[in-house]
Design an enzyme around this catalytic site. Sequence first.
Site, mmCIF file in Angstrom:
data_model
loop_
_atom_site.group_PDB
_atom_site.id
_atom_site.type_symbol
_atom_site.label_atom_id
_atom_site.label_comp_id
_atom_site.label_asym_id
_atom_site.label_seq_id
_atom_site.Cartn_x
_atom_site.Cartn_y
_atom_site.Cartn_z
ATOM 1 N N LEU A 98 0.811 -1.216 0.000
ATOM 2 C CA LEU A 98 0.000 0.000 0.000
ATOM 3 C C LEU A 98 0.847 1.270 0.000
ATOM 4 C CD1 LEU A 98 -2.963 -0.830 2.426
ATOM 5 C CD2 LEU A 98 -2.986 -0.694 -0.064
ATOM 6 N N LEU A 119 -8.267 -4.600 3.059
ATOM 7 C CA LEU A 119 -8.206 -5.038 4.454
ATOM 8 C C LEU A 119 -6.836 -4.807 5.073
ATOM 9 C CD1 LEU A 119 -10.022 -8.513 4.121
ATOM 10 C CD2 LEU A 119 -11.028 -6.224 4.232
ATOM 11 N N ALA A 120 -5.854 -4.419 4.283
ATOM 12 C CA ALA A 120 -4.481 -4.267 4.785
ATOM 13 C C ALA A 120 -4.366 -3.050 5.689
ATOM 14 C CB ALA A 120 -3.507 -4.155 3.619
ATOM 15 N N SER A 168 -13.155 0.875 11.168
ATOM 16 C CA SER A 168 -12.971 0.331 12.514
ATOM 17 C C SER A 168 -13.824 1.093 13.516
ATOM 18 C CB SER A 168 -11.499 0.434 12.918
ATOM 19 O OG SER A 168 -11.329 0.156 14.291
ATOM 20 N N GLU A 170 -12.847 1.807 16.281
ATOM 21 C CA GLU A 170 -11.937 2.715 16.972
ATOM 22 C C GLU A 170 -12.099 4.153 16.476
ATOM 23 O OE1 GLU A 170 -9.704 2.314 19.461
ATOM 24 O OE2 GLU A 170 -10.143 0.200 19.764
ATOM 25 N N TYR A 191 -3.866 5.165 14.882
ATOM 26 C CA TYR A 191 -4.557 4.184 14.033
ATOM 27 C C TYR A 191 -5.972 4.637 13.729
ATOM 28 C CZ TYR A 191 -7.301 -0.016 12.982
ATOM 29 O OH TYR A 191 -8.165 -0.916 12.422
ATOM 30 N N ASN A 229 -0.852 -10.796 19.587
ATOM 31 C CA ASN A 229 -0.634 -9.578 20.363
ATOM 32 C C ASN A 229 -1.899 -8.735 20.507
ATOM 33 O OD1 ASN A 229 -0.707 -8.820 17.692
ATOM 34 N ND2 ASN A 229 1.122 -7.523 17.770
ATOM 35 N N THR A 232 -7.639 -10.362 23.050
ATOM 36 C CA THR A 232 -8.447 -11.575 23.154
ATOM 37 C C THR A 232 -7.598 -12.816 22.908
ATOM 38 O OG1 THR A 232 -9.096 -11.264 20.844
ATOM 39 C CG2 THR A 232 -10.616 -10.478 22.536
ATOM 40 N N ARG A 320 -3.016 2.377 27.265
ATOM 41 C CA ARG A 320 -2.809 3.295 26.145
ATOM 42 C C ARG A 320 -2.657 4.724 26.652
ATOM 43 N NH1 ARG A 320 -7.824 1.604 22.155
ATOM 44 N NH2 ARG A 320 -7.345 -0.626 21.953
#
Length: 379
Positions: A98, A119-120, A168, A170, A191, A229, A232, A320
Amino acid sequence: MATQNNTDADDHSSTSPNGIAAAVIDGPLQSRPTKTALITGITGQDGSYLTEFLLSKNYAVHGLIRRSSNFNTHRIDHIYIDPHNAHRRALKLHYADLSDASSLRRWIDTIEPDEVYNLAAQSHVAVSFEIPDYTADVVATGALRLLEAVRAHVEGRGREVRYYQAGSSEMFGATRPPQREDSPFHPRSPYAVAKCAAHWYTVNYREAYGLFACNGILFNHESPRRGENFVTRKITRALGRIKIGLQTKLFLGNLQASRDWGFAGDYVEAMWMMLQQDKPDDYVIATEDSHTVEEFLEVAFGYVGLNWRDHVVIDKRYFRPAEVDNLKGDATKAKKVLGWKPKVGFEQLVKMMVDQDIELAKREKVLVDAGYIDAQQQP
């Protein structure tokens, strides 16, 4: 189709000892593929499930992968077929990135896909605070490069290409739940900010150029294929090792963070559904049920008869810089327009992951006991 180009990444997997089995396609292709899909991020969790789903729909699937000195195709090895058996193949891999606009344009022109699924990403939220420039380049500008390659191809070839952008939850960040398509974005990480940019690039290309481009705002979706990482899978992987005796402690951060967790296999079907509609649009995909990390621990450890409090240690390094307290989606629009709904519930998902990681730990213990690997035990 990219059958004659020797830069095809099939060379990469033809030497992989595990890249020869075919679970989805067994034997010669029965008919000409109905459509052609191009997937970025095909070696990730979502990419592997989406590939399985599209192959079951008789698609020809092309995946873009980054060059690496190590094989990273383990999630799709069971559906990959060696390039020397070309008559049986409906999945092909190609090198691209990308961050490299020329490779994206070249492969889109060569493959001529009907559908493109982006999806990357550098998709780890905590890591995005450590490498913000790279995250922005791949997640945000990378999506722009791919959209521009699709736009140029559509205009130059006079073809319709349908584009899916992986969003996302997020992006909502500090926005109060439940979050839906018209909820304001309030991102709390590099992100999430980059995903917001990719979302609006997609909307802009849809409105400015008439591209059939959809955003899927997917809430957390997990599976046994989740990266180790991510919290879940970190929990279930450690739990398997604890149960088998290879580990004693699990180090975690904020246990009160609440997320809307679903099964990745269900969510990739929603991606495909978006591109089958008459008009492009944006959709929230979620279970509409949220649980804290502590609740995840309760279900996972309780399932194997252990008390998580005997093994979990809070480590502040996993907090975070800016926390996201509660993400819970409202998928009313997806249910009404797409006819989509999740099939796997929270407890079923957790147990599915625990079962897989206990089996993985058992195999690991055989190697440890035989002296082939070091247990690398945590304290």
